[in-house]
Design an enzyme around this catalytic site. Structure first.
Site, PDB file in Angstrom:
ATOM      1  N   TYR A  86      -9.788   0.563  11.186  1.00  0.00           N
ATOM      2  CA  TYR A  86     -11.149   0.939  10.501  1.00  0.00           C
ATOM      3  C   TYR A  86     -11.584  -0.210   9.571  1.00  0.00           C
ATOM      4  O   TYR A  86     -12.721   0.080   8.748  1.00  0.00           O
ATOM      5  CB  TYR A  86     -11.140   2.309   9.923  1.00  0.00           C
ATOM      6  CG  TYR A  86     -10.105   2.760   9.264  1.00  0.00           C
ATOM      7  CD1 TYR A  86      -9.798   2.190   8.104  1.00  0.00           C
ATOM      8  CD2 TYR A  86      -9.124   3.574   9.809  1.00  0.00           C
ATOM      9  CE1 TYR A  86      -8.730   2.694   7.337  1.00  0.00           C
ATOM     10  CE2 TYR A  86      -7.939   4.189   9.194  1.00  0.00           C
ATOM     11  CZ  TYR A  86      -7.821   3.625   7.891  1.00  0.00           C
ATOM     12  OH  TYR A  86      -6.780   4.148   7.130  1.00  0.00           O
ATOM     13  N   LYS A  87     -10.868  -1.171   9.360  1.00  0.00           N
ATOM     14  CA  LYS A  87     -11.434  -2.130   8.353  1.00  0.00           C
ATOM     15  C   LYS A  87     -11.955  -3.258   9.068  1.00  0.00           C
ATOM     16  O   LYS A  87     -13.100  -3.021   9.295  1.00  0.00           O
ATOM     17  CB  LYS A  87     -10.009  -2.713   7.665  1.00  0.00           C
ATOM     18  CG  LYS A  87      -9.285  -1.490   6.847  1.00  0.00           C
ATOM     19  CD  LYS A  87      -8.175  -1.946   5.992  1.00  0.00           C
ATOM     20  CE  LYS A  87      -7.474  -0.732   5.545  1.00  0.00           C
ATOM     21  NZ  LYS A  87      -8.055  -0.009   4.384  1.00  0.00           N
TER      22      LYS A  87
ATOM     23  N   ARG B  45     -12.761  -5.031  -6.015  1.00  0.00           N
ATOM     24  CA  ARG B  45     -12.318  -5.659  -5.055  1.00  0.00           C
ATOM     25  C   ARG B  45     -13.167  -5.693  -3.892  1.00  0.00           C
ATOM     26  O   ARG B  45     -14.226  -4.958  -3.863  1.00  0.00           O
ATOM     27  CB  ARG B  45     -11.258  -4.481  -4.275  1.00  0.00           C
ATOM     28  CG  ARG B  45     -10.251  -5.215  -3.254  1.00  0.00           C
ATOM     29  CD  ARG B  45      -9.277  -4.148  -2.751  1.00  0.00           C
ATOM     30  NE  ARG B  45      -9.996  -3.159  -2.024  1.00  0.00           N
ATOM     31  CZ  ARG B  45      -9.254  -2.451  -0.993  1.00  0.00           C
ATOM     32  NH1 ARG B  45      -8.147  -2.515  -0.755  1.00  0.00           N
ATOM     33  NH2 ARG B  45     -10.079  -1.364  -0.356  1.00  0.00           N
TER      34      ARG B  45
ATOM     35  N   ASP C 284       2.638  -4.941   8.297  1.00  0.00           N
ATOM     36  CA  ASP C 284       1.644  -4.141   8.467  1.00  0.00           C
ATOM     37  C   ASP C 284       0.503  -4.869   8.417  1.00  0.00           C
ATOM     38  O   ASP C 284       0.285  -5.760   7.422  1.00  0.00           O
ATOM     39  CB  ASP C 284       1.605  -3.203   7.127  1.00  0.00           C
ATOM     40  CG  ASP C 284       0.649  -2.193   6.776  1.00  0.00           C
ATOM     41  OD1 ASP C 284      -0.673  -2.796   7.369  1.00  0.00           O
ATOM     42  OD2 ASP C 284       0.742  -1.217   6.160  1.00  0.00           O
TER      43      ASP C 284
ATOM     44  N   PHE D 171       0.812  -1.178   0.029  1.00  0.00           N
ATOM     45  CA  PHE D 171      -0.072   0.056  -0.245  1.00  0.00           C
ATOM     46  C   PHE D 171       1.005   1.257   0.018  1.00  0.00           C
ATOM     47  O   PHE D 171       1.801   1.395   0.784  1.00  0.00           O
ATOM     48  CB  PHE D 171      -0.613  -0.021   1.240  1.00  0.00           C
ATOM     49  CG  PHE D 171      -1.945   1.052   1.251  1.00  0.00           C
ATOM     50  CD1 PHE D 171      -3.122   0.950   0.442  1.00  0.00           C
ATOM     51  CD2 PHE D 171      -1.783   2.157   1.911  1.00  0.00           C
ATOM     52  CE1 PHE D 171      -4.198   1.998   0.426  1.00  0.00           C
ATOM     53  CE2 PHE D 171      -2.654   3.391   1.887  1.00  0.00           C
ATOM     54  CZ  PHE D 171      -3.586   3.264   1.002  1.00  0.00           C
TER      55      PHE D 171
END
Lengths: 400, 400
Positions: free
Chosen positions: A223-224, A372, A198, A129
């Site tokens: 937050y995922k 996705r 990560d 990312f």
């Protein structure tokens, strides 16, 4: 029985047997099939009440007293301990606060300093990312290191005596590939270097095993799959064995041994809270704390089992419903290499995703051509998976 | 008429003439005299409703769509523009996000890079709020500079050809002394260096004039006189003339020219948003945005005028009510050198403050012996000031 009827029956059976299915009631959801929990998790029902209390009573009425009386001051380490079992960490090694990017900076500078002099190379996941790469580049520049982008699978062969550290994504944000955390960490250690992972796309979706596999430092967002809310604070894990030597590049007053001593000289606190920086962001942090209550009594192994069943079933439904050749999965077939999402390459993916969203199936688009779909085992069911694939088939046939 | 009656009459007259007095209704307050708004501002009445809507509708129902449809993504620069007029900045120079400490790091590394090679000294306010000093030390270490602590008043005589930058607090957190921002900034510029100001204790209490006085970079928190809520995000000001060369040590993906391009190489965005880092903390950020609506139509000059009247009246009441010799003010008498607080040295200050709080007068204690009283002109009235001083007198007489 038509293929559709058969898949609908299968979905109903799978939902009936799903022991996590009852957890869906703990979230605010509607008729939309929400497959974007790997970007922003859905709202847990308990959160609005807690946030209202934090705002109206703790801030509004107790005001400054809440820093002690409402436990605001100790929230970063308290919530860190709540996340710890979800990522396989014993208590006392995680603090919550700041963004993932800021924590990547602390972690990468931190491991370079822990690795000691003479090691001036940082390996970084070449498909990372982007923010991890940008921040690692800055950390490298500021510590006199060079950055070497590599596929994670190539790191064991590339790590050497000059390597200070490797920064790797546990699950690739784009493809959904799960990287070999135990193997890469062991190879990095074998060469005398340190490993930073990560966990943004793995925490809350699958077992991580930070302590078990000897990870050095780790970062992740909340937050995922952890459903902490938009931009909720990230976290930093520093393995206990490294804490005494961890030398943060952001030694803010919250990480001081005696923060209210207001001393001109910096003396770092012991333990995980050495990773703190400034005043914690209380509204977002306590919303996160409440959102974590949905994990009470939930086994990460069960979550992983359901996650794989969901993505398996989605791939099966896609194969059944989608015109041949119109999409190709870039997510690994092999369970050991799959996170909790499916990424499909597709011509005109941006337009296809807009149309899916218009028809009540929410995933997201990632440039240049990826659809996705994220599967949050806590609230996604199998009937939704069938519907998402069926609607995708309809959209792709309409597009032709 | 007794002295008390005379002061009560004066307070009533002052409250009657107070044009800002009506703003108090916009805050949640009670019978407590709240003189700690310089640590945590009171709750604006509009905030709970906005936060509930952000949580329940924007997050709960719109979910991921809110990043665009609810304006989440652009909140850091939008709210920055809302703060801008309060600190004398034109639009497009402030972004909100991260803690003050993290912003001090961006700013100090940023100005050292802007100052260019050959300048390797950073002047820092020797009485600074500690985090600025700790973070400046880290920034110095990581940029090959040395830190030189000095009284701000001595900086004009000390700044020289080796000086890259000076980091100064506009108002001292402990004494309440207002430093000479125009004069120090001019002297720093005269020597070819840059000035970074920390506005934590001045923004929202008095005119700052960032643009007018040519300040280079500035940082500040939003939870004191700006009433943004506990740990609400801080802000970074980068003067327009420096933006193109501003080289952040925390180049997170939010500061990329094309954040959703997901490119491996970093290309910074133009303008203030180059100071962004990671995903913004939406709950806290939008609570702050709502809290700033209390400033609509409010003149900072009027706020300053009332602030000085409040602190003048408090000092007058303290002189009248407090036993001679029991306290001594370390806040300057001269208006040009006074922020919006009064700090009194006092034996047993910690115990005295506990007793004041027990009697409904909330200030705070700062080690080793300071009673600190902050006066937020938006919601503190003159009758409260009189009461606070009177109760202080009672407590000090009882302690003897």
């Amino acid at each position: 029985m038509s293929e559709t009827e058969a898949l609908l029956d299968r979905a109903a059976e799978l939902d009936k047997a799903d022991e996590l299915g009852k957890l869906r009631e703990q979230f605010v959801l509607d008729e939309v099939v929400y497959l974007d929990g790997n970007s922003l998790g859905a709202l847990p029902r308990a959160v609005p009440g807690r946030v209202a209390d934090v705002v109206q009573r703790e801030w509004g009425r107790l005001r400054i007293r809440s820093w002690t009386e409402s436990g605001w001051w100790t929230a970063p380490e308290r919530i860190g301990d709540r996340i710890a079992p979800l990522v396989g960490a014993a208590a006392g090694q995680i603090v919550v606060g700041d963004s993932t990017s800021v924590n990547v900076f602390k972690a990468v500078v931190g491991v370079v300093r822990l690795a000691g002099g003479g090691r001036d190379e940082i390996l970084v996941d070449e498909a990372t990312f982007p923010t991890d790469g940008y921040i690692a580049e800055s950390a490298a520049r500021m510590t006199g290191c060079t950055l070497r982008p590599l596929a994670p699978a190539d790191m064991p062969g590339a790590v050497g005596p000059r390597t200070a550290a490797a920064l790797v994504n546990h699950v690739d944000y784009r493809t959904g590939r799960l990287h070999d955390l135990p193997g890469i960490t062991a190879a990095v250690h074998e060469a005398g270097a340190l490993a930073v992972w990560d966990l943004c796309h793995s925490a809350g979706a699958l077992p991580v095993g930070l302590d078990e596999h000897g990870v050095d430092l780790a970062v992740g967002c909340t937050y995922k799959f952890l459903n902490g809310g938009p931009g909720s604070p990230a976290y930093l894990y520093v393995a206990e064995r490294h804490q005494a030597a961890f030398d943060s590049p952001l030694p803010g007053w919250n990480s001081h041994a005696e923060p209210f001593g207001m001393r001109p000289g910096y003396t770092p606190a012991d333990g995980a809270l050495r990773g703190r920086v400034g005043t914690p962001d209380i509204l977002s942090m306590l919303a996160l704390e409440e959102s974590l209550t949905v994990w009470d009594g939930v086994s990460v192994a069960a979550v992983r089992e359901k996650s794989l069943a969901l993505t398996d079933f989605f791939l099966e439904c896609v194969a059944a419903y989608v015109p041949a050749g119109s999409v190709s999965s870039i997510t690994p077939e092999v369970h050991a290499e799959r996170g909790s999402q499916v990424a499909l390459r597709c011509d005109g993916a941006a337009i296809v995703m807009d149309e899916l969203i218009a028809r009540g199936v929410v995933g997201d688009f990632r440039a240049p051509d990826v659809l996705r779909f994220g599967f949050t085992p806590l609230y996604v069911g199998f009937a939704e998976v069938e519907r998402a694939a069926r609607v995708l088939g309809e959209v792709l046939r309409a597009e032709r």
